[in-house]
Design an enzyme around this catalytic site. Structure first.
Site, PDB file in Angstrom:
ATOM      1  N   ASN A  10     -73.802  -5.575 -55.000  1.00 21.09           N
ATOM      2  CA  ASN A  10     -74.758  -4.046 -55.146  1.00 21.09           C
ATOM      3  C   ASN A  10     -76.118  -5.021 -54.756  1.00 21.09           C
ATOM      4  O   ASN A  10     -76.258  -5.490 -56.082  1.00 21.09           O
ATOM      5  CB  ASN A  10     -74.751  -3.589 -56.263  1.00 21.09           C
ATOM      6  CG  ASN A  10     -75.810  -2.190 -56.450  1.00 21.09           C
ATOM      7  OD1 ASN A  10     -76.612  -2.396 -55.261  1.00 21.09           O
ATOM      8  ND2 ASN A  10     -76.157  -1.670 -57.588  1.00 21.09           N
ATOM      9  N   LYS A  12     -78.564  -3.401 -54.670  1.00 21.70           N
ATOM     10  CA  LYS A  12     -80.104  -2.911 -54.620  1.00 21.70           C
ATOM     11  C   LYS A  12     -80.969  -3.259 -54.005  1.00 21.70           C
ATOM     12  O   LYS A  12     -80.591  -3.598 -52.255  1.00 21.70           O
ATOM     13  CB  LYS A  12     -79.784  -4.000 -56.090  1.00 21.70           C
ATOM     14  CG  LYS A  12     -79.032  -3.849 -57.343  1.00 21.70           C
ATOM     15  CD  LYS A  12     -79.374  -4.304 -58.432  1.00 21.70           C
ATOM     16  CE  LYS A  12     -78.286  -3.852 -59.477  1.00 21.70           C
ATOM     17  NZ  LYS A  12     -78.567  -3.789 -60.645  1.00 21.70           N
ATOM     18  N   HIS A  96     -75.012   5.557 -59.472  1.00 17.06           N
ATOM     19  CA  HIS A  96     -75.251   4.012 -60.652  1.00 17.06           C
ATOM     20  C   HIS A  96     -76.906   4.339 -61.345  1.00 17.06           C
ATOM     21  O   HIS A  96     -76.989   5.719 -61.554  1.00 17.06           O
ATOM     22  CB  HIS A  96     -76.186   3.256 -59.616  1.00 17.06           C
ATOM     23  CG  HIS A  96     -75.835   2.120 -60.481  1.00 17.06           C
ATOM     24  ND1 HIS A  96     -77.259   1.851 -60.906  1.00 17.06           N
ATOM     25  CD2 HIS A  96     -75.071   0.704 -59.831  1.00 17.06           C
ATOM     26  CE1 HIS A  96     -76.881   0.261 -61.160  1.00 17.06           C
ATOM     27  NE2 HIS A  96     -75.860  -0.468 -60.899  1.00 17.06           N
ATOM     28  N   GLU A  98     -78.923   3.221 -62.475  1.00 21.12           N
ATOM     29  CA  GLU A  98     -80.943   2.879 -61.795  1.00 21.12           C
ATOM     30  C   GLU A  98     -80.723   4.553 -61.233  1.00 21.12           C
ATOM     31  O   GLU A  98     -82.057   4.661 -61.090  1.00 21.12           O
ATOM     32  CB  GLU A  98     -80.875   1.944 -60.970  1.00 21.12           C
ATOM     33  CG  GLU A  98     -81.057   0.648 -62.012  1.00 21.12           C
ATOM     34  CD  GLU A  98     -80.538  -1.118 -61.530  1.00 21.12           C
ATOM     35  OE1 GLU A  98     -79.981  -1.120 -59.962  1.00 21.12           O
ATOM     36  OE2 GLU A  98     -79.802  -1.662 -62.438  1.00 21.12           O
ATOM     37  N   GLU A 168     -69.955   0.279 -66.324  1.00 20.85           N
ATOM     38  CA  GLU A 168     -71.533  -0.475 -66.087  1.00 20.85           C
ATOM     39  C   GLU A 168     -71.799  -0.190 -67.665  1.00 20.85           C
ATOM     40  O   GLU A 168     -73.247   0.852 -66.968  1.00 20.85           O
ATOM     41  CB  GLU A 168     -72.124  -0.673 -64.302  1.00 20.85           C
ATOM     42  CG  GLU A 168     -71.570  -0.760 -63.753  1.00 20.85           C
ATOM     43  CD  GLU A 168     -73.159  -1.226 -62.503  1.00 20.85           C
ATOM     44  OE1 GLU A 168     -72.686  -2.390 -62.092  1.00 20.85           O
ATOM     45  OE2 GLU A 168     -73.445  -0.439 -62.084  1.00 20.85           O
ATOM     46  N   GLY A 174     -78.294  -7.082 -65.621  1.00 20.27           N
ATOM     47  CA  GLY A 174     -79.314  -7.213 -65.400  1.00 20.27           C
ATOM     48  C   GLY A 174     -80.230  -8.135 -66.549  1.00 20.27           C
ATOM     49  O   GLY A 174     -81.315  -8.668 -66.327  1.00 20.27           O
ATOM     50  N   SER A 214     -74.104  -8.102 -65.160  1.00 17.26           N
ATOM     51  CA  SER A 214     -74.049  -9.669 -65.893  1.00 17.26           C
ATOM     52  C   SER A 214     -73.120  -9.964 -65.398  1.00 17.26           C
ATOM     53  O   SER A 214     -72.721 -11.427 -65.856  1.00 17.26           O
ATOM     54  CB  SER A 214     -75.148 -10.035 -66.909  1.00 17.26           C
ATOM     55  OG  SER A 214     -76.227  -9.638 -66.817  1.00 17.26           O
TER      56      SER A 214
HETATM   57  P1  13P Z   1     -76.522  -7.070 -61.922  1.00 13.83           P
HETATM   58  O1  13P Z   1     -75.143  -8.290 -61.962  1.00 13.83           O
HETATM   59  O2  13P Z   1     -77.619  -7.444 -61.716  1.00 13.83           O
HETATM   60  O3  13P Z   1     -76.162  -7.192 -64.069  1.00 13.83           O
HETATM   61  O4  13P Z   1     -76.150  -5.648 -62.103  1.00 13.83           O
HETATM   62  C1  13P Z   1     -74.978  -5.248 -62.180  1.00 13.83           C
HETATM   63  C2  13P Z   1     -75.111  -3.839 -61.971  1.00 13.83           C
HETATM   64  O5  13P Z   1     -75.637  -2.491 -61.546  1.00 13.83           O
HETATM   65  C3  13P Z   1     -74.625  -3.566 -60.723  1.00 13.83           C
HETATM   66  O6  13P Z   1     -73.978  -2.292 -59.894  1.00 13.83           O
END
Ligand code: 13P
Length: 253
Positions: A10, A12, A96, A98, A168, A174, A214
């Site tokens: 992903n 983003k 997601h 976010e 997640e 992150g 992560s």
């Molecule tokens: P990270 O791997 O950067 O922690 O992000 C995970 C994520 O949100 C994947 O959708």
């Protein structure tokens, strides 16, 4: 019960069109035939360039990071499942954290998107996960299960096997913190049991459930060894061709 591992990147809101082309220049030179399904989810502006780059690489698929549930209409700024299929995109990330957190996406919207994706033969990667506060309150499992239930409301059980889930934990995204392999396994096996209640053991045994938060080359091996963890949804480490490839090659089951 053998489920093929799946590693999804992903990106983003990262990578321009030219950076996307640079990524694939490097990535597609790797020996990608590792018995792992690979999905990359670039930002919308770079999906077409990515589609051109991956032509002829059958185990590399494209995904979108979001979509609207309607086929078309007056929804400024949105992208429809029909538009995604035309590219062609095979997968779409839905719900997601976010999007839930910054764009007020609700369980009801997630449910509409899941149904729209299935209607258009897009494989939804449905994201669920708890906050740190919820984990500390000991309500992780009930929260995650309720997100799964709401995402699946009205979904035909026969369509369930086309859905991918991604657990997640929000506090692990992150941050460099990952759920322990055992904690991730526990929640993911709880999700699988719930899917079994919605359908049957055979379908539940075929649904792929990923871990995200992560994930790096240094921690994927422990996660993928767990019986119910079928791969990963990778954020930051998917932006670099070398680290993303390492995660893929370490994910063979
Ligand atoms: P990270 O791997 O950067 O922690 O992000 C995970 C994520 O949100 C994947 O959708």
């Amino acid at each position: 019960m053998s489920r093929k591992p799946l590693i999804a990147g992903n990106w983003k809101m990262n990578n321009s069109i030219s950076k996307t082309r640079d990524f694939f220049d490097e990535f597609l030179k790797k020996p990608l035939d590792q018995g792992v399904d690979i999905v990359i989810c670039p930002p919308f502006t770079a999906i077409l360039a990515a589609a051109e780059e991956i032509k002829g690489h059958d185990n590399v698929h494209l995904g979108a990071q979001n979509m609207h549930w309607e086929d078309k209409g007056a929804y400024t700024g949105e992208i429809s499942p029909v538009m995604l299929r035309e590219i062609p995109c095979d997968y779409v990330i839905i719900g997601h954290s976010e999007r839930r957190q910054y764009f007020a996406e609700t369980d009801e919207m997630v449910n509409k998107k899941v149904k729209a994706a299935l209607k258009h033969n897009l494989i939804p990667i449905v994201c669920v996960g708890e906050t740190l506060e919820q984990r500390e309150q000991g309500i992780t499992m009930s929260w995650v299960i309720s997100q799964v239930e709401k995402a699946l409301e009205g979904v035909d059980e026969k369509q369930l096997k086309s859905i991918v889930f991604a657990y997640e934990p929000i506090w692990a995204i992150g941050t460099g913190k990952t759920a322990s392999d055992d904690d991730a396994q526990q929640v993911i096996s709880g999700i699988r049991n719930k899917i079994g209640e919605f359908s049957n053991a055979e379908i539940a045994g075929n649904v792929r459930i990923l871990y995200g938060g992560s994930v790096k080359p240094g921690n994927i091996e422990g996660l993928i060894k767990k019986p119910d963890i079928d791969g990963a949804l990778v954020g930051g480490a998917s932006l670099d061709a070398e680290s993303f490839f390492s995660i893929i090659s370490l994910s063979r089951k």
